[in-house]
Design a protein around this motif. Structure first.
Motif: not given
Ligand code: TRH
Length: 388
Positions: A213, A216, A238, A250-252, A254
């Protein structure tokens, strides 16, 4: 010249896999180094060939006896067996007090001269280790067993380190194409090569989701490389899919990528290629120190939080008062002061990230200190000469 003088010295190494990969990881590393660098004929007795195969794919799990490279590997299936004095090696090592078969011990007593018998202990930075290292322990049948402790000071046996490892690491670190090709085989893209690259190896209870978290929201792009089977719950949450080798999302800021569980020599390359390594147990923990990159240690958990004492002992020697590194390491191991029950990773991570350069410099100094203690395998053989 007596014909015996032409023969290689022999060594039997007994390894019981308690769990995971560290027990066999350490024994296999030691066995190879004894053979390759010191010309010793090694027989490695191991009770769990399946775990062995995970770090060394050449291992056949259905063979009672096999040759891996020049090391003889025997399946240690029970405490029975028939051993004569002539079957006993010149040097006998039990890893982690693993109770070698009584029949083998009886044969040791019948052998002239008796073999040198060592108990290779687990690694700890605690001060008492120096007082116990190399102590003899009288055994029945007029045998003597010696405690041999790895460690971080000149009054211990040092750490396992293959000769040439430092040169190989330096050559790899200076060869951008080699690093790109190495990570490329796992699907890492050229764009991801410019991210902050992190390898993640930890026990299931590590606060991985909370750290993801925070990552990200990072200002820097982060690439987290996780071998298959590690932190599975957090990684699947994730990814939103099974954590199989090749899976990625990929999230933001990360990106998480799942790697296959790689053979042991390649694991070093992974550590060398990353900017920050999360390691655990004993062997990966030592490899991270030789990698010379900043690392975070997830210590093997023990009853009654006994491992916290070991963690503090190490951090005291290692962190050289780098507050961000201590705070992060204690939080990662749930060993923080009990008045603060949870760690705010969104606060803790940027502090560590800001100190990364300082920590990298400190890691190089630490390595220099460790190198002054020599390497465990040479120290062990030197010790054998003194008690023979
Ligand atoms: O696997 P570990 O947790 O092992 C141990 C054991 O649990 C043991 O009982 C306990 O005594 C000890 O920890 C403290 O962690 P360790 O020691 O780091 O061993 C992992 C081995 O696996 C190491 O040799 C590196 C290797 N490895 C690979 O070869 N490929 C990989 O992809 C990874 C992640 C690790």
């Amino acid at each position: 010249m007596h014909p015996k003088e032409h023969q290689k010295a022999s060594l039997a190494l007994f390894c019981k896999v308690v769990d995971n990969y560290g027990d066999i990881g350490i024994c296999w590393r030691l066995a190879r180094q004894l053979e390759q660098e010191h010309g010793i004929a090694v027989t490695l007795w191991v009770d769990d060939l399946q775990s062995f195969q995970r770090i060394c794919p050449e291992v056949a799990i259905d063979r009672e006896k096999q040759q891996i490279g020049t090391v003889t590997v025997c399946h240690w299936s029970d405490q029975n067996g028939v051993f004569a004095a002539s079957d006993v090696a010149d040097i006998v090592i039990e890893f982690f007090a693993c109770d070698i078969p009584p029949v083998y011990i009886a044969a040791m007593a019948q052998r002239t001269p008796h073999p040198v018998w060592l108990n290779l202990e687990g690694l700890s930075a605690e001060v008492w280790v120096e007082g116990c290292h190399a102590l003899p322990s009288p055994q029945p049948l007029s045998l003597t067993k010696y405690f041999f402790f790895p460690g971080f000071t000149s009054k211990t046996g040092g750490l396992l380190l293959e000769s040439g490892l430092q040169q190989q690491r330096q050559a790899f670190r200076h060869d951008h194409a080699a690093m790109t090709a190495f990570l490329g085989q796992f699907g890492v893209t050229p764009a991801e090569m410019t991210s902050l690259k992190v390898s993640l190896f930890c026990y299931p209870q590590a606060p991985v989701s909370a750290l993801f978290d925070a990552w990200q929201k990072s200002e820097t792009a982060i690439l987290c490389l996780v071998p298959e089977g590690v932190a599975v719950d957090a990684v699947e949450t994730f990814l939103g899919q099974a954590a199989k080798a090749g899976a990625t999302a990929t999230r933001d800021a990360l990106t998480v990528r799942v790697l296959p569980f790689i053979p042991q020599p390649d694991y070093d390359k992974l550590l060398w290629a990353c900017d920050l390594n999360f390691v655990r147990g004993e062997d990966s923990f030592v490899r991270a120190q030789w990698a010379g990159q900043p690392f975070i240690w997830h210590i093997y958990p023990q009853d009654k939080d006994l491992h916290h004492i070991k963690l503090h002992a190490f951090l005291q020697r290692y962190t050289a008062k780098t507050e961000s590194l201590s705070a992060f390491s204690l939080g990662w191991n749930a060993a923080t002061d009990t008045t603060k029950s949870t760690v705010d990773w969104a606060e803790t991570w940027p502090l560590l990230e800001a100190d990364m350069l300082k920590i990298a410099i400190m890691s190089t100094d630490w390595q220099r200190q460790l190198l002054e203690n020599g390497d465990l395998t040479s120290n062990l053989l030197q010790f054998v000469k003194t008690v023979r």
